[in-house]
Design a protein around this motif. Structure first.
Motif, PDB file in Angstrom:
ATOM      1  N   LEU A 395       0.864  -1.178   0.000  1.00 60.63           N
ATOM      2  CA  LEU A 395       0.000   0.000   0.000  1.00 60.63           C
ATOM      3  C   LEU A 395       0.901   1.228   0.000  1.00 60.63           C
ATOM      4  O   LEU A 395       1.707   1.412   0.917  1.00 60.63           O
ATOM      5  CB  LEU A 395      -0.905   0.027   1.243  1.00 60.63           C
ATOM      6  N   TYR A 396       0.771   2.057  -1.030  1.00 62.61           N
ATOM      7  CA  TYR A 396       1.536   3.290  -1.077  1.00 62.61           C
ATOM      8  C   TYR A 396       0.870   4.342  -0.178  1.00 62.61           C
ATOM      9  O   TYR A 396      -0.135   4.064   0.482  1.00 62.61           O
ATOM     10  CB  TYR A 396       1.669   3.763  -2.526  1.00 62.61           C
ATOM     11  N   GLU A 397       1.396   5.540  -0.138  1.00 62.88           N
ATOM     12  CA  GLU A 397       0.938   6.562   0.799  1.00 62.88           C
ATOM     13  C   GLU A 397      -0.550   6.886   0.640  1.00 62.88           C
ATOM     14  O   GLU A 397      -1.103   6.857  -0.456  1.00 62.88           O
ATOM     15  CB  GLU A 397       1.734   7.851   0.607  1.00 62.88           C
ATOM     16  N   ASN A 398      -1.170   7.209   1.796  1.00 63.38           N
ATOM     17  CA  ASN A 398      -2.544   7.726   1.844  1.00 63.38           C
ATOM     18  C   ASN A 398      -3.566   6.794   1.196  1.00 63.38           C
ATOM     19  O   ASN A 398      -4.428   7.229   0.437  1.00 63.38           O
ATOM     20  CB  ASN A 398      -2.617   9.110   1.177  1.00 63.38           C
ATOM     21  N   VAL A 399      -3.471   5.527   1.484  1.00 64.14           N
ATOM     22  CA  VAL A 399      -4.450   4.546   1.003  1.00 64.14           C
ATOM     23  C   VAL A 399      -5.361   4.170   2.164  1.00 64.14           C
ATOM     24  O   VAL A 399      -4.896   3.940   3.280  1.00 64.14           O
ATOM     25  CB  VAL A 399      -3.771   3.289   0.436  1.00 64.14           C
ATOM     26  N   CYS A 412      -0.364  -4.203  -5.551  1.00 67.12           N
ATOM     27  CA  CYS A 412       0.123  -2.867  -5.207  1.00 67.12           C
ATOM     28  C   CYS A 412      -1.010  -1.866  -5.411  1.00 67.12           C
ATOM     29  O   CYS A 412      -1.649  -1.867  -6.475  1.00 67.12           O
ATOM     30  CB  CYS A 412       1.317  -2.474  -6.072  1.00 67.12           C
ATOM     31  N   ILE A 413      -1.252  -1.024  -4.413  1.00 68.84           N
ATOM     32  CA  ILE A 413      -2.355  -0.055  -4.481  1.00 68.84           C
ATOM     33  C   ILE A 413      -1.853   1.314  -4.038  1.00 68.84           C
ATOM     34  O   ILE A 413      -1.117   1.427  -3.059  1.00 68.84           O
ATOM     35  CB  ILE A 413      -3.535  -0.497  -3.593  1.00 68.84           C
ATOM     36  N   GLY A 414      -2.307   2.345  -4.744  1.00 66.40           N
ATOM     37  CA  GLY A 414      -2.027   3.708  -4.325  1.00 66.40           C
ATOM     38  C   GLY A 414      -1.124   4.447  -5.295  1.00 66.40           C
ATOM     39  O   GLY A 414      -0.804   3.949  -6.390  1.00 66.40           O
ATOM     40  N   PRO A 415      -0.740   5.642  -4.906  1.00 68.01           N
ATOM     41  CA  PRO A 415      -1.065   6.320  -3.646  1.00 68.01           C
ATOM     42  C   PRO A 415      -2.387   7.096  -3.728  1.00 68.01           C
ATOM     43  O   PRO A 415      -2.973   7.222  -4.800  1.00 68.01           O
ATOM     44  CB  PRO A 415       0.116   7.290  -3.478  1.00 68.01           C
ATOM     45  N   ASN A 416      -2.832   7.594  -2.584  1.00 65.16           N
ATOM     46  CA  ASN A 416      -3.963   8.533  -2.487  1.00 65.16           C
ATOM     47  C   ASN A 416      -5.264   7.980  -3.049  1.00 65.16           C
ATOM     48  O   ASN A 416      -5.924   8.616  -3.881  1.00 65.16           O
ATOM     49  CB  ASN A 416      -3.620   9.850  -3.201  1.00 65.16           C
ATOM     50  N   VAL A 417      -5.649   6.774  -2.617  1.00 71.51           N
ATOM     51  CA  VAL A 417      -6.921   6.203  -3.059  1.00 71.51           C
ATOM     52  C   VAL A 417      -7.646   5.600  -1.856  1.00 71.51           C
ATOM     53  O   VAL A 417      -7.047   5.290  -0.820  1.00 71.51           O
ATOM     54  CB  VAL A 417      -6.730   5.112  -4.141  1.00 71.51           C
ATOM     55  N   GLU A 418      -8.952   5.429  -2.009  1.00 73.90           N
ATOM     56  CA  GLU A 418      -9.780   4.760  -1.006  1.00 73.90           C
ATOM     57  C   GLU A 418     -10.497   3.600  -1.677  1.00 73.90           C
ATOM     58  O   GLU A 418     -11.168   3.786  -2.694  1.00 73.90           O
ATOM     59  CB  GLU A 418     -10.786   5.734  -0.402  1.00 73.90           C
ATOM     60  N   CYS A 446      -3.731  -1.815 -15.549  1.00 72.28           N
ATOM     61  CA  CYS A 446      -4.349  -1.934 -14.232  1.00 72.28           C
ATOM     62  C   CYS A 446      -5.540  -0.997 -14.098  1.00 72.28           C
ATOM     63  O   CYS A 446      -5.612   0.041 -14.759  1.00 72.28           O
ATOM     64  CB  CYS A 446      -3.323  -1.625 -13.146  1.00 72.28           C
ATOM     65  N   ASP A 447      -6.481  -1.383 -13.203  1.00 73.22           N
ATOM     66  CA  ASP A 447      -7.649  -0.544 -12.970  1.00 73.22           C
ATOM     67  C   ASP A 447      -7.217   0.804 -12.405  1.00 73.22           C
ATOM     68  O   ASP A 447      -6.486   0.885 -11.412  1.00 73.22           O
ATOM     69  CB  ASP A 447      -8.589  -1.242 -11.976  1.00 73.22           C
ATOM     70  N   VAL A 448      -7.671   1.885 -13.032  1.00 72.97           N
ATOM     71  CA  VAL A 448      -7.240   3.238 -12.691  1.00 72.97           C
ATOM     72  C   VAL A 448      -7.593   3.598 -11.254  1.00 72.97           C
ATOM     73  O   VAL A 448      -6.856   4.307 -10.569  1.00 72.97           O
ATOM     74  CB  VAL A 448      -7.869   4.259 -13.665  1.00 72.97           C
ATOM     75  N   MET A 449      -8.721   3.073 -10.764  1.00 74.66           N
ATOM     76  CA  MET A 449      -9.191   3.480  -9.438  1.00 74.66           C
ATOM     77  C   MET A 449      -8.261   3.033  -8.309  1.00 74.66           C
ATOM     78  O   MET A 449      -8.386   3.484  -7.176  1.00 74.66           O
ATOM     79  CB  MET A 449     -10.582   2.897  -9.191  1.00 74.66           C
ATOM     80  N   TYR A 450      -7.277   2.164  -8.615  1.00 76.47           N
ATOM     81  CA  TYR A 450      -6.378   1.681  -7.577  1.00 76.47           C
ATOM     82  C   TYR A 450      -5.097   2.508  -7.455  1.00 76.47           C
ATOM     83  O   TYR A 450      -4.235   2.170  -6.645  1.00 76.47           O
ATOM     84  CB  TYR A 450      -6.028   0.206  -7.812  1.00 76.47           C
ATOM     85  N   GLY A 451      -4.942   3.580  -8.220  1.00 76.42           N
ATOM     86  CA  GLY A 451      -3.807   4.472  -8.046  1.00 76.42           C
ATOM     87  C   GLY A 451      -2.809   4.426  -9.182  1.00 76.42           C
ATOM     88  O   GLY A 451      -2.771   3.476  -9.975  1.00 76.42           O
ATOM     89  N   SER A 452      -1.969   5.457  -9.225  1.00 84.13           N
ATOM     90  CA  SER A 452      -1.026   5.604 -10.335  1.00 84.13           C
ATOM     91  C   SER A 452       0.095   4.569 -10.305  1.00 84.13           C
ATOM     92  O   SER A 452       0.688   4.262 -11.335  1.00 84.13           O
ATOM     93  CB  SER A 452      -0.423   7.015 -10.303  1.00 84.13           C
ATOM     94  N   LYS A 453       0.424   4.019  -9.121  1.00 84.11           N
ATOM     95  CA  LYS A 453       1.472   2.998  -9.014  1.00 84.11           C
ATOM     96  C   LYS A 453       0.892   1.598  -8.898  1.00 84.11           C
ATOM     97  O   LYS A 453       1.606   0.645  -8.567  1.00 84.11           O
ATOM     98  CB  LYS A 453       2.343   3.280  -7.790  1.00 84.11           C
TER      99      LYS A 453
END
Length: 692
Positions: A395-399, A412-418, A446-453
């Motif tokens: 999980l990257y930052e602010n997830v 891998c998920i994030g950053p800045n997503v809910e 990858c699905d966009v809603m899961y973050g740029s990384k």
């Protein structure tokens, strides 16, 4: 006479050579844990950082089993590798563990037919799945089975059940059963598993009652999935290819009892633990029971002796490996296990969670009721609630993971997503032929809603509705909690009146609770049984889990002050300490986290509102519970700073009730102010020492 003596000696030697065997299924033959079971069998899932299969083997070994056959079907190589690298493959192993690879077996029936063809079963044996956690004393069960078999040769199986009422935390809807037993013979005469969607409707055969004189129908049992079987059982599976599961075998034996002459008996345990991790709800429930030491001696600080790791055990059920790196200002609330080589950053708060080996937890992270497997990375400012993260997930930052999320390995998920509630996420997509999608593994699709990384895709199963599975399995508690959350925007701002209004049955429940508390004292009912009665009443009157801490604390206080109303203030408080000691197990069961502590404090405040005499005890009660480690500073500070939520606050002229409530609120804050000041000064001194 001499030959007779010699023959007797030979028979004794034969009895001594008879060893106890067990057959363990390392394959569950279902898809309840798809997709995370696609690359790791359920038997090897880490539960409190120990492979689930090891709990089963430890249980059998402690029961005197000398020879264990582990049946491996899917992922057989992984199971064999685990066994070869474990203590079960060492010379000092207390029992012999032999993996049996049964390729192509699609059910328990197929596997038992394969076992029968190998002729490895020589005597009575234990039949069990490799995902069962239990501390039942097997010796007494085995002895009862042998005695019954000596009296009745037709008895070919003893099914082990654990007594647990409806609503028990280790009793899920998918495992609900109804059992009918003949009290004269102790034979099982009817066994029925209720489907999750049809638990309120039961079709019961009439002949079960008409053909037996003394029948007991039981709905208070959990199937421990432990059976003591005669050597005839594998042969019956071979002779009847309709037997695919143990349930179908039991049904067939009961239907054909008059023709075949075989019977099944039951053994019920009351004071022991047994549960099968059949789905995510049970994974959560059993993990928490292990942390709470209900499974003793199979608890983290003892199980790890065999894994060459040293685990310390501290109050509030905090378990830590000696190699853990923990920031000074991080906080481990309760029921937390930190695995070997893991690090926890500054201002991170962890409660009711298991952190695996070599995990990296960043700063200002909140983890509640979740499970992180080995190698998981969580960067700064993340929030994880009631979720499962498999090996090497990131999980990257602010997830923020909402309740019920499941992340497969290497996701891998994030950053800045809910991530929304109940999401199941995998690292790659698999096509209809079982191959990974080449485009998906490149990372660009990858699905966009899961973050740029992100390296993450929403898992979709055409055969099952994933959202429905998560609702029914990953937490019945999640579904009820989310319903409760809809009643208010902010849990911390719920007033006592609002808490009481969440359920119309609260007044009735409160009266029943007062009667139960009185009876518990008169009849000296144990704390464990009192908790069971409180939970049963909760389900009977539709009381939410959020209301329970408030009601339990309020009932204990009201009951105590009613009983000792004629004593002096000093004697009343002296007896109150004894009351808190008597019900400490009950209080700790319901006052466990920040939210429940707030409800506890509101119950004390509500108790103080009732009279000036009661108000004088508010600070003493809070201070005592703080010293007893039932309340923490953060919760006390948060409660103290709250303002009263009163009706008619929009009106220019407040009515008398509102004014009175505000006055009482201010009076209680004035009473508690010296204690709050003392806490703040102690907190400042502690911070200064840390800085030095």
């Amino acid at each position: 006479m001499a030959p007779k003596s010699k023959s007797g000696a030979n028979n004794a030697d034969l009895k001594q050579e008879e060893i106890l065997q067990a057959v363990v299924f390392a394959d569950s033959f279902d898809t309840n844990f798809t997709p995370i079971s696609d690359d790791k069998p359920r038997a090897l899932f880490p539960v409190a950082n120990c492979a689930l299969l090891d709990y089963t083997l430890e249980f059998l070994c402690s029961g005197g089993v000398q020879e264990i056959f582990v049946v491996c079907c899917r992922h057989a190589n992984l199971v064999k590798e685990h066994l070869s690298n474990s203590r079960w493959n060492e010379k000092s192993s207390p029992c012999t563990v032999t993996p049996i690879v049964s390729d192509g077996c699609m059910s328990m029936g197929d596997a038992l037919r394969d076992i029968d063809s190998k002729n490895v079963i020589r005597s009575d044996f234990i039949l069990i799945y490799g995902d069962v956690v239990s501390n039942i004393k097997l010796q007494s069960v085995l002895e009862d089975h042998k005695q019954r078999h000596e009296k009745d040769k037709s008895s070919i199986m003893t099914m082990v059940f654990r007594q647990a009422p409806p609503g028990h935390r280790t009793r899920c809807l998918s495992d609900d059963i109804v059992v009918a037993v003949d009290n004269q013979t102790n034979n099982v005469i009817h066994y029925q598993r209720l489907s999750a969607g049809n638990s309120k409707r039961l079709e019961f055969p009439l002949d079960v009652i008409t053909e037996h004189k003394d029948v007991q129908i039981r709905y208070d049992l959990i199937d421990a999935n432990i059976s003591i079987c005669s050597p005839l059982v594998p042969k019956l599976f071979t002779d009847n290819f309709d037997y695919e599961t143990r349930d179908s075998f039991v049904k067939g034996i009961l239907i054909n009892e008059e023709i075949m002459g075989n019977t099944i008996q039951m053994h019920v345990v009351k004071d022991a633990y047994a549960a099968r991790i059949s789905n995510l709800q049970m994974y959560d429930a059993v993990s928490q029971d292990i942390l709470n030491r209900w499974t003793f001696p199979f608890v983290p600080d003892s199980c790890y002796r065999h894994n060459r790791d040293i685990i310390s055990y501290a109050r509030h059920n905090i378990y830590m490996s000696k190699t853990v790196t923990l920031a000074r200002d991080s906080k481990l609330v309760e029921n937390v296990l930190l695995g070997d080589g893991s690090t926890v950053g500054s201002k991170t708060v962890i409660s009711s969670s298991v952190i695996g080996k070599n995990c990296k937890i960043g700063k200002n992270v909140t983890i509640k009721g979740s499970y992180l497997w080995d190698g998981v990375t969580v960067e700064d400012n993340c929030t994880i609630e009631t979720s499962l993260l498999c090996d090497n997930a990131t999980l990257y930052e602010n997830v923020k993971l909402q309740s019920g999320c499941v992340l497969g390995s290497k996701v891998c998920i994030g950053p800045n997503v809910e991530i929304k509630q109940g999401s199941t996420v995998v690292a790659s997509l698999v096509d209809d032929f079982g191959d990974e999608d080449d485009d998906a593994t490149d990372g660009g699709a990858c699905d966009v809603m899961y973050g740029s990384k992100a390296k993450a895709f929403t898992y979709k199963d055409e055969d099952n509705d994933v959202d429905e599975i998560n609702q029914q399995i990953w937490g019945l508690s999640i579904e009820s909690d989310s319903d409760d959350d809809d009643d208010t925007d902010d849990d911390s701002d719920i007033s006592d009146d609002d808490a009481g209004s969440l359920s119309p049955d609260v007044p009735i429940y409160y009266t029943e609770m007062m009667d139960t508390m009185k009876r518990s004292r008169e009849e000296n009912i144990s704390s464990e049984n009192l908790i069971l009665e409180i939970n049963s009443l909760k389900h009977a009157y539709n009381i939410s889990g959020k209301e329970l801490p408030h009601l339990v604390v309020k009932v204990i206080l009201e009951h105590h002050f009613t009983e000792y109303a004629n004593l002096s203030s000093t004697d009343i408080f002296k007896e109150l300490k004894n009351t808190f000691t008597r019900y400490s197990t009950v209080l700790k069961n319901y006052v466990r986290n920040d939210e429940s502590q707030l409800q506890c404090l509101k119950a004390i405040e509500d108790f103080g509102y009732s009279s000036s005499e009661h108000m004088a005890f508010v600070m003493k009660i809070i201070h005592y519970l703080y010293d007893a480690d039932m309340l923490v500073e953060q919760s006390i500070f948060k409660w103290y700073k709250q303002t009263p939520e009163c009706k008619n606050t929009d009106e220019l002229i407040e009515d008398e009730d509102v004014v009175e409530m505000k006055n009482k609120h201010n009076e209680i804050r004035k009473q508690v102010a010296p204690f709050i000041k003392w806490l703040e000064e102690a907190d400042e001194e502690s911070s200064d020492e840390d800085d030095d």
